[in-house]
Write a protein that holds these residues in place. Sequence first.
Motif, PDB file in Angstrom:
ATOM      1  N   UNK A  32       0.841  -1.221   0.000  1.00 34.50           N
ATOM      2  CA  UNK A  32       0.000   0.000   0.000  1.00 34.50           C
ATOM      3  C   UNK A  32       0.871   1.264   0.000  1.00 34.50           C
ATOM      4  N   UNK A  33       1.966   1.194   0.788  1.00 33.15           N
ATOM      5  CA  UNK A  33       2.861   2.370   0.839  1.00 33.15           C
ATOM      6  C   UNK A  33       3.508   2.617  -0.517  1.00 33.15           C
ATOM      7  N   UNK A  34       3.929   1.524  -1.200  1.00 31.97           N
ATOM      8  CA  UNK A  34       4.561   1.690  -2.523  1.00 31.97           C
ATOM      9  C   UNK A  34       3.572   2.268  -3.518  1.00 31.97           C
ATOM     10  N   UNK A  35       2.351   1.761  -3.525  1.00 28.40           N
ATOM     11  CA  UNK A  35       1.329   2.262  -4.457  1.00 28.40           C
ATOM     12  C   UNK A  35       1.055   3.742  -4.207  1.00 28.40           C
ATOM     13  N   UNK A  36       0.933   4.105  -2.944  1.00 31.12           N
ATOM     14  CA  UNK A  36       0.665   5.519  -2.594  1.00 31.12           C
ATOM     15  C   UNK A  36       1.814   6.414  -3.021  1.00 31.12           C
ATOM     16  N   UNK A  37       3.035   5.958  -2.765  1.00 34.21           N
ATOM     17  CA  UNK A  37       4.214   6.751  -3.142  1.00 34.21           C
ATOM     18  C   UNK A  37       4.303   6.963  -4.643  1.00 34.21           C
ATOM     19  N   UNK A  38       4.020   5.858  -5.387  1.00 34.36           N
ATOM     20  CA  UNK A  38       4.093   5.972  -6.854  1.00 34.36           C
ATOM     21  C   UNK A  38       3.054   6.945  -7.367  1.00 34.36           C
ATOM     22  N   UNK A  39       1.833   6.852  -6.836  1.00 32.60           N
ATOM     23  CA  UNK A  39       0.780   7.771  -7.285  1.00 32.60           C
ATOM     24  C   UNK A  39       1.136   9.241  -6.985  1.00 32.60           C
ATOM     25  N   UNK A  40       1.686   9.492  -5.801  1.00 33.66           N
ATOM     26  CA  UNK A  40       2.087  10.873  -5.446  1.00 33.66           C
ATOM     27  C   UNK A  40       3.210  11.377  -6.345  1.00 33.66           C
ATOM     28  N   UNK A  41       4.172  10.488  -6.633  1.00 35.50           N
ATOM     29  CA  UNK A  41       5.280  10.893  -7.533  1.00 35.50           C
ATOM     30  C   UNK A  41       4.762  11.252  -8.915  1.00 35.50           C
ATOM     31  N   UNK A  42       3.830  10.440  -9.427  1.00 39.79           N
ATOM     32  CA  UNK A  42       3.267  10.695 -10.765  1.00 39.79           C
ATOM     33  C   UNK A  42       2.533  12.023 -10.796  1.00 39.79           C
ATOM     34  N   UNK A  43       1.791  12.292  -9.710  1.00 40.66           N
ATOM     35  CA  UNK A  43       1.048  13.561  -9.667  1.00 40.66           C
ATOM     36  C   UNK A  43       2.000  14.762  -9.629  1.00 40.66           C
ATOM     37  N   UNK A  44       3.057  14.671  -8.823  1.00 43.28           N
ATOM     38  CA  UNK A  44       4.024  15.775  -8.737  1.00 43.28           C
ATOM     39  C   UNK A  44       4.757  15.972 -10.053  1.00 43.28           C
ATOM     40  N   UNK A  45       5.122  14.837 -10.695  1.00 39.66           N
ATOM     41  CA  UNK A  45       5.829  14.928 -11.980  1.00 39.66           C
ATOM     42  C   UNK A  45       4.979  15.633 -13.026  1.00 39.66           C
ATOM     43  N   UNK A  46       3.683  15.332 -13.028  1.00 38.60           N
ATOM     44  CA  UNK A  46       2.784  15.953 -14.005  1.00 38.60           C
ATOM     45  C   UNK A  46       2.679  17.470 -13.765  1.00 38.60           C
ATOM     46  N   UNK A  47       2.581  17.854 -12.476  1.00 41.08           N
ATOM     47  CA  UNK A  47       2.487  19.291 -12.156  1.00 41.08           C
ATOM     48  C   UNK A  47       3.760  20.030 -12.549  1.00 41.08           C
ATOM     49  N   UNK A  48       4.891  19.444 -12.229  1.00 40.89           N
ATOM     50  CA  UNK A  48       6.175  20.067 -12.566  1.00 40.89           C
ATOM     51  C   UNK A  48       6.337  20.181 -14.077  1.00 40.89           C
ATOM     52  N   UNK A  49       5.938  19.150 -14.797  1.00 45.37           N
ATOM     53  CA  UNK A  49       6.062  19.168 -16.257  1.00 45.37           C
ATOM     54  C   UNK A  49       5.183  20.256 -16.858  1.00 45.37           C
ATOM     55  N   UNK A  50       3.974  20.460 -16.336  1.00 44.69           N
ATOM     56  CA  UNK A  50       3.083  21.507 -16.859  1.00 44.69           C
ATOM     57  C   UNK A  50       3.658  22.886 -16.599  1.00 44.69           C
ATOM     58  N   UNK A  51       4.187  23.078 -15.364  1.00 47.11           N
ATOM     59  CA  UNK A  51       4.783  24.380 -15.044  1.00 47.11           C
ATOM     60  C   UNK A  51       6.003  24.652 -15.917  1.00 47.11           C
ATOM     61  N   UNK A  52       6.825  23.634 -16.106  1.00 42.44           N
ATOM     62  CA  UNK A  52       8.011  23.796 -16.942  1.00 42.44           C
ATOM     63  C   UNK A  52       7.616  24.127 -18.380  1.00 42.44           C
ATOM     64  N   UNK A  53       6.584  23.484 -18.875  1.00 40.32           N
ATOM     65  CA  UNK A  53       6.122  23.783 -20.240  1.00 40.32           C
ATOM     66  C   UNK A  53       5.614  25.214 -20.354  1.00 40.32           C
ATOM     67  N   UNK A  54       4.889  25.658 -19.303  1.00 45.30           N
ATOM     68  CA  UNK A  54       4.383  27.031 -19.320  1.00 45.30           C
ATOM     69  C   UNK A  54       5.530  28.032 -19.297  1.00 45.30           C
ATOM     70  N   UNK A  55       6.565  27.744 -18.510  1.00 47.27           N
ATOM     71  CA  UNK A  55       7.725  28.648 -18.450  1.00 47.27           C
ATOM     72  C   UNK A  55       8.455  28.671 -19.787  1.00 47.27           C
ATOM     73  N   UNK A  56       8.562  27.480 -20.428  1.00 47.24           N
ATOM     74  CA  UNK A  56       9.188  27.449 -21.759  1.00 47.24           C
ATOM     75  C   UNK A  56       8.394  28.298 -22.754  1.00 47.24           C
ATOM     76  N   UNK A  57       7.070  28.218 -22.685  1.00 45.55           N
ATOM     77  CA  UNK A  57       6.221  29.023 -23.572  1.00 45.55           C
ATOM     78  C   UNK A  57       6.387  30.518 -23.279  1.00 45.55           C
ATOM     79  N   UNK A  58       6.518  30.871 -21.993  1.00 46.73           N
ATOM     80  CA  UNK A  58       6.721  32.281 -21.622  1.00 46.73           C
ATOM     81  C   UNK A  58       8.051  32.796 -22.157  1.00 46.73           C
ATOM     82  N   UNK A  59       9.103  31.954 -22.064  1.00 47.96           N
ATOM     83  CA  UNK A  59      10.414  32.357 -22.581  1.00 47.96           C
ATOM     84  C   UNK A  59      10.342  32.590 -24.083  1.00 47.96           C
TER      85      UNK A  59
END
Length: 544
Positions: A32-59
């Motif tokens: 259960x801990x591994x599943x929860x950790x993986x899901x949280x990592x995936x969610x954070x990665x998606x948020x970071x990727x969207x922000x990075x894409x937005x910053x690239x578009x701003x540049x």
Amino acid sequence: MCAGAVAFILAVAAASTPQDITVESAARALIAAIVCGVLCWASAERTIASTAGAIDAAIARLQRASNGDLESEIPPEVSECVPQLSHAMEGLFRQLHANLESVQRLAMFDPVTGLPNRTNFRRTAEHMLVEMPADASAVLYFIDLDRFKTVNDTMGHATGDLLLGMVANRLRAVADRFAAGVGAKPPLIGRLAGDEFTMFFPEIRSVRDADRIGRGVLYALSEPFDLADQEISIGASIGIAMRPEHGTALHDLMRAADAAMYHAKATGRGRAEHFSEALATQIADRAQLEHDLREAIDHDEFGLVFQPQVCAKDGSIVGAEALLRWKHPQGMRMPMAFIQRAEETGLIVEIGEWVVVSVAETISRWGKLGIRQRLAVNISQRQIDHAGFFRKLREAMHAASAPANLLELEITETLAMHCSEDVIEAIAALRADGASVAIDDFGTGYSNLKRLRQLPIDRIKLDRSLIEHVAVEPAARAIAQAVIGLAHGLGCEAVAEGIENEAQAMVLRVIGCDVLQGYSIAEPMVEAAFLTWARGVEPRRLAV
């Protein structure tokens, strides 16, 4: 990892007693801990990727802005992921756009009148001319205000700026009225500089319409302006150039309209004059004269002649006036044929420098020959404007070891009344060396007697207009005698120039003139002839 650890601890803690915690239950908690950790990592990665894409578009958007694109929209992903950055970019672009518009307006429009400035007017008019059919008619007006300088000098530049704004409004009203009346394109109006305006009508049906617009401008600007609680009247002089008769390029039209405007000023002001073939000939002649003058300077075509001055009492020679001559390839030219153009072009400075050196060398030669008569030289308006000219003259005299007491400076009455204190000091320095000073053409200008008394002068030369009729008109004789008395009252000698006959010389002797000069005495002559003539003149008592 943190989320997985928390999930593991909670799962283990869910067991009711420590005895219930087994390897199997711990394994389930770890899964259960591994599943929860993986899901949280995936969610954070998606948020970071969207922000990075937005910053690239701003540049990328900022890069386009650095190349001048301030109009495109901010990318939507920037607004969604980084709204604060999106708002900051929008504010920055608005400010840059406003600043650029302000700079553009300052660079292309006159801040006083709001009219296109010289650069804007020329650029726009040239574009309009290029787009016109070859046979299309157009008209350019060059407008110069007649008495604007007086307003600036007496009421201040701030009031002058207000007046220029009113002039611009009246020009707009005339232009709009004509354009609306004939259904033509709106004209282009510009302020070139100072009190100079231009109007370009890209559609004109006839010369009659051009005259009608010119009269309208003259009438509008001749009406009084209500300014600073008083009525100000100025007026204008206008030059008119037609396309294609006077040129198809803006340069040609501007030159033609400018020449016509100066002709309007020269013929009485408050007029609108068309460019003509006669004016074209004058322009060509002036250009050719300027070219010839430059050639004359390069080829040393100038020379001096000398006209004697004699004592009125005994006829002895007391001096000579150095007169400039141009040895033109097509014949000798008198100063009146070229001096004005030389002053307009500034070539008088180079000619004056040649005269300075020549006079210094001549005086040096005369001094070595034992000649004690003074040599007078005329000073032009351009030369008297600069104290440096007199310092150069003094340096040239010293360099040539020329006796300063043989030099006399002749300054016209009008120039003497307006020369600066620096010039007076420079003249005084020459006079301290021994040079003398004469006021030339006295009686043709306006003299301030107080200033005349303060000037360092030794002689006053009566203009030829004062002595022309002294032998036949009692009034002329009385005026000449009064001027001679004035000269004597100032402690100066009176010199009469332009004497054409013995009758004039006789009258001038009777009324007290000290020195005589003119064709009746002797004509101007080259140096060798003058020296021969001077040696042959014996002092004698002249009959009265």
